[in-house]
Design a protein around this motif. Sequence first.
Motif, PDB file in Angstrom:
ATOM      1  N   MET A   1      24.629  36.157  39.553  1.00 24.36           N
ATOM      2  CA  MET A   1      26.069  36.122  39.309  1.00 24.36           C
ATOM      3  C   MET A   1      26.589  34.704  39.521  1.00 24.36           C
ATOM      4  O   MET A   1      26.262  34.057  40.515  1.00 24.36           O
ATOM      5  CB  MET A   1      26.799  37.079  40.258  1.00 24.36           C
ATOM      6  CG  MET A   1      28.291  37.178  39.988  1.00 24.36           C
ATOM      7  SD  MET A   1      29.142  38.232  41.204  1.00 24.36           S
ATOM      8  CE  MET A   1      28.383  39.808  40.881  1.00 24.36           C
ATOM      9  N   LYS A   2      27.380  34.201  38.584  1.00 21.96           N
ATOM     10  CA  LYS A   2      27.913  32.856  38.707  1.00 21.96           C
ATOM     11  C   LYS A   2      28.932  32.799  39.838  1.00 21.96           C
ATOM     12  O   LYS A   2      29.634  33.774  40.115  1.00 21.96           O
ATOM     13  CB  LYS A   2      28.547  32.422  37.384  1.00 21.96           C
ATOM     14  CG  LYS A   2      27.515  32.207  36.275  1.00 21.96           C
ATOM     15  CD  LYS A   2      28.156  31.611  35.037  1.00 21.96           C
ATOM     16  CE  LYS A   2      27.103  31.314  33.973  1.00 21.96           C
ATOM     17  NZ  LYS A   2      27.715  30.716  32.766  1.00 21.96           N
ATOM     18  N   PHE A   3      29.036  31.603  40.451  1.00 21.61           N
ATOM     19  CA  PHE A   3      29.883  31.483  41.634  1.00 21.61           C
ATOM     20  C   PHE A   3      31.354  31.757  41.321  1.00 21.61           C
ATOM     21  O   PHE A   3      32.069  32.329  42.153  1.00 21.61           O
ATOM     22  CB  PHE A   3      29.742  30.090  42.254  1.00 21.61           C
ATOM     23  CG  PHE A   3      30.624  29.897  43.446  1.00 21.61           C
ATOM     24  CD1 PHE A   3      30.292  30.471  44.667  1.00 21.61           C
ATOM     25  CD2 PHE A   3      31.820  29.197  43.348  1.00 21.61           C
ATOM     26  CE1 PHE A   3      31.118  30.334  45.766  1.00 21.61           C
ATOM     27  CE2 PHE A   3      32.653  29.051  44.450  1.00 21.61           C
ATOM     28  CZ  PHE A   3      32.294  29.620  45.664  1.00 21.61           C
ATOM     29  N   GLY A   4      31.830  31.341  40.139  1.00 17.09           N
ATOM     30  CA  GLY A   4      33.234  31.560  39.791  1.00 17.09           C
ATOM     31  C   GLY A   4      33.626  33.027  39.900  1.00 17.09           C
ATOM     32  O   GLY A   4      34.681  33.368  40.446  1.00 17.09           O
ATOM     33  N   ARG A   5      32.748  33.895  39.421  1.00 17.62           N
ATOM     34  CA  ARG A   5      33.019  35.328  39.497  1.00 17.62           C
ATOM     35  C   ARG A   5      32.900  35.821  40.940  1.00 17.62           C
ATOM     36  O   ARG A   5      33.714  36.629  41.413  1.00 17.62           O
ATOM     37  CB  ARG A   5      32.041  36.077  38.595  1.00 17.62           C
ATOM     38  CG  ARG A   5      32.265  37.586  38.558  1.00 17.62           C
ATOM     39  CD  ARG A   5      31.272  38.233  37.613  1.00 17.62           C
ATOM     40  NE  ARG A   5      31.324  39.686  37.708  1.00 17.62           N
ATOM     41  CZ  ARG A   5      30.489  40.506  37.070  1.00 17.62           C
ATOM     42  NH1 ARG A   5      29.546  40.001  36.293  1.00 17.62           N
ATOM     43  NH2 ARG A   5      30.595  41.803  37.213  1.00 17.62           N
ATOM     44  N   THR A   6      31.873  35.331  41.653  1.00 18.57           N
ATOM     45  CA  THR A   6      31.699  35.709  43.059  1.00 18.57           C
ATOM     46  C   THR A   6      32.910  35.296  43.884  1.00 18.57           C
ATOM     47  O   THR A   6      33.383  36.055  44.743  1.00 18.57           O
ATOM     48  CB  THR A   6      30.435  35.026  43.632  1.00 18.57           C
ATOM     49  OG1 THR A   6      29.307  35.377  42.835  1.00 18.57           O
ATOM     50  CG2 THR A   6      30.197  35.442  45.070  1.00 18.57           C
ATOM     51  N   LYS A   8      36.024  34.795  42.851  1.00 19.27           N
ATOM     52  CA  LYS A   8      37.181  35.620  42.495  1.00 19.27           C
ATOM     53  C   LYS A   8      37.097  36.992  43.154  1.00 19.27           C
ATOM     54  O   LYS A   8      38.088  37.504  43.696  1.00 19.27           O
ATOM     55  CB  LYS A   8      37.257  35.771  40.970  1.00 19.27           C
ATOM     56  CG  LYS A   8      38.457  36.562  40.490  1.00 19.27           C
ATOM     57  CD  LYS A   8      38.483  36.646  38.972  1.00 19.27           C
ATOM     58  CE  LYS A   8      39.677  37.466  38.495  1.00 19.27           C
ATOM     59  NZ  LYS A   8      39.713  37.568  37.005  1.00 19.27           N
ATOM     60  N   GLU A   9      35.902  37.595  43.138  1.00 20.21           N
ATOM     61  CA  GLU A   9      35.726  38.919  43.735  1.00 20.21           C
ATOM     62  C   GLU A   9      35.884  38.872  45.258  1.00 20.21           C
ATOM     63  O   GLU A   9      36.430  39.797  45.859  1.00 20.21           O
ATOM     64  CB  GLU A   9      34.353  39.471  43.359  1.00 20.21           C
ATOM     65  CG  GLU A   9      34.231  39.838  41.887  1.00 20.21           C
ATOM     66  CD  GLU A   9      32.852  40.365  41.531  1.00 20.21           C
ATOM     67  OE1 GLU A   9      31.961  40.352  42.423  1.00 20.21           O
ATOM     68  OE2 GLU A   9      32.658  40.782  40.365  1.00 20.21           O
ATOM     69  N   ASP A  15      40.868  41.648  51.436  1.00 19.66           N
ATOM     70  CA  ASP A  15      42.223  41.968  51.908  1.00 19.66           C
ATOM     71  C   ASP A  15      42.950  40.746  52.466  1.00 19.66           C
ATOM     72  O   ASP A  15      43.682  40.837  53.461  1.00 19.66           O
ATOM     73  CB  ASP A  15      42.172  43.063  52.988  1.00 19.66           C
ATOM     74  CG  ASP A  15      41.676  44.391  52.420  1.00 19.66           C
ATOM     75  OD1 ASP A  15      41.996  44.675  51.251  1.00 19.66           O
ATOM     76  OD2 ASP A  15      40.977  45.118  53.136  1.00 19.66           O
ATOM     77  N   TYR A  16      42.720  39.596  51.836  1.00 18.52           N
ATOM     78  CA  TYR A  16      43.457  38.411  52.259  1.00 18.52           C
ATOM     79  C   TYR A  16      44.926  38.549  51.856  1.00 18.52           C
ATOM     80  O   TYR A  16      45.235  39.142  50.806  1.00 18.52           O
ATOM     81  CB  TYR A  16      42.889  37.152  51.594  1.00 18.52           C
ATOM     82  CG  TYR A  16      41.487  36.799  52.011  1.00 18.52           C
ATOM     83  CD1 TYR A  16      41.168  36.611  53.355  1.00 18.52           C
ATOM     84  CD2 TYR A  16      40.476  36.643  51.071  1.00 18.52           C
ATOM     85  CE1 TYR A  16      39.875  36.279  53.746  1.00 18.52           C
ATOM     86  CE2 TYR A  16      39.182  36.306  51.449  1.00 18.52           C
ATOM     87  CZ  TYR A  16      38.892  36.128  52.788  1.00 18.52           C
ATOM     88  OH  TYR A  16      37.615  35.797  53.168  1.00 18.52           O
TER      89      TYR A  16
END
Length: 433
Positions: A1-6, A8-9, A15-16
């Motif tokens: 999984m690319k870091f950009g997606r990681t 974002k998730e 719960d920030y």
Amino acid sequence: MKFGRTFKEALAGKDYPQHWVESAIPYRQLKKILGSVREELIRKGYDPDTIHKLLEAHEAEYHLVDHDSLLLRPTLVVRPAPTAPSISPASLAKLLAAAKPFSPPASHHGHASDQDDDETAPATPDSTHDDQWVMVPLDSDATFFSTLQTDVGKLDSLQSQERKSMNDGIGALGSEIAEVTRPKEHRITFAKSDLYRWREIFEIYLSAEIFFSTSEVAGGSRTSESARMKLVWFQDEVNKRNLPQKFKLAPSSASYKRFMELNLTLLQNFQFQELNKTAITKIIKKFDKQTSLGVKATFPQALKSASFIADNIAKSICAQLSSEVLAIVPQVMDHTCTICSDFRYLPIRLSCDHLFCIRCAYLLQQANKRLCPLCRAPTVHELTVDNIDKAVMHYLERWFPKEVKVKQAYNELMERKDQLGPNAGGATPCLIM
């Protein structure tokens, strides 16, 4: 999984608070700007391979300089000599077409010197020599670093607010715990104190080393995931011993709840800081990979004033938590004799200022030992009961009444054995009968 997606998730799944998420590093936006940086460099004749060769040959330097406005001003300077490696005359002319004169650095092996604002005639291939440098104007890299710096500034501001909030919470919590643990009227009143419950809780907390480890094998800061697991272990251990249920005072239960909430808040801040630091590291690494400009080492230095990057929020908060909350309840380990590793009562102070329990001091004298076990000063032979530190003794009687009672009984037993023999305190049957 690319870091950009990681990334974002992770922002969505922890719960920030929303204003935290809005202050996070704009990783995808920076990736788009980075594409423009690469395109602009290639358009001006600086493909990654060319830049790599120029930097290796010390014919180019890339600097992130603090401007008067405190914004980073990226600067690419080259020394486009006709002998530069792998640069054809046609490429050299293309490079110079986009360049502006630049005062030569003090050493082309070091950092760039201050720029000379004086305008001089444009450089040409024929007029270029070994000491001549030119600055290549770039727009996209300035946009990239100003965006990144602005968002790091937002994170700095957010972290300062969070630190202040936690610091205020620590101060209030310290006052609450002091009230439910402090000895009353020079001696502890057990019906009106939760001293021993809090002492046990803090002992477990210190042994958990949630955010930091002091062992030689795993010393230093933990990762946020490791800290989370340690915090879970601490809470499970406290519940396993039913310590919250053993509180005698209602305020203690409320204070313990706030203590746990404070640690959870700190963990969340730590996770958010770690996540964004990773995003910064990743985007800078990607910048270097796509441009070969090599800012991985210089970027942290250029932003050394940014506490979000330079500091570990868990470290600073834990330091205050230790001094303003944990230190309120003294631990037995801080008052043990270094000779017998047992509770140090009655404390006898040598003239070299080292403290031991009176039993160990007596045994040293009986064995004709003259030297202090810690500093080797010849101070043991001069000891008398007058060397008992009465201030420390009264402190121990107030804060460690149970331990004092046990140690007093032990000392009395050992004194009887010294006088009457090893069976003086036991239940050995009378041999005459």
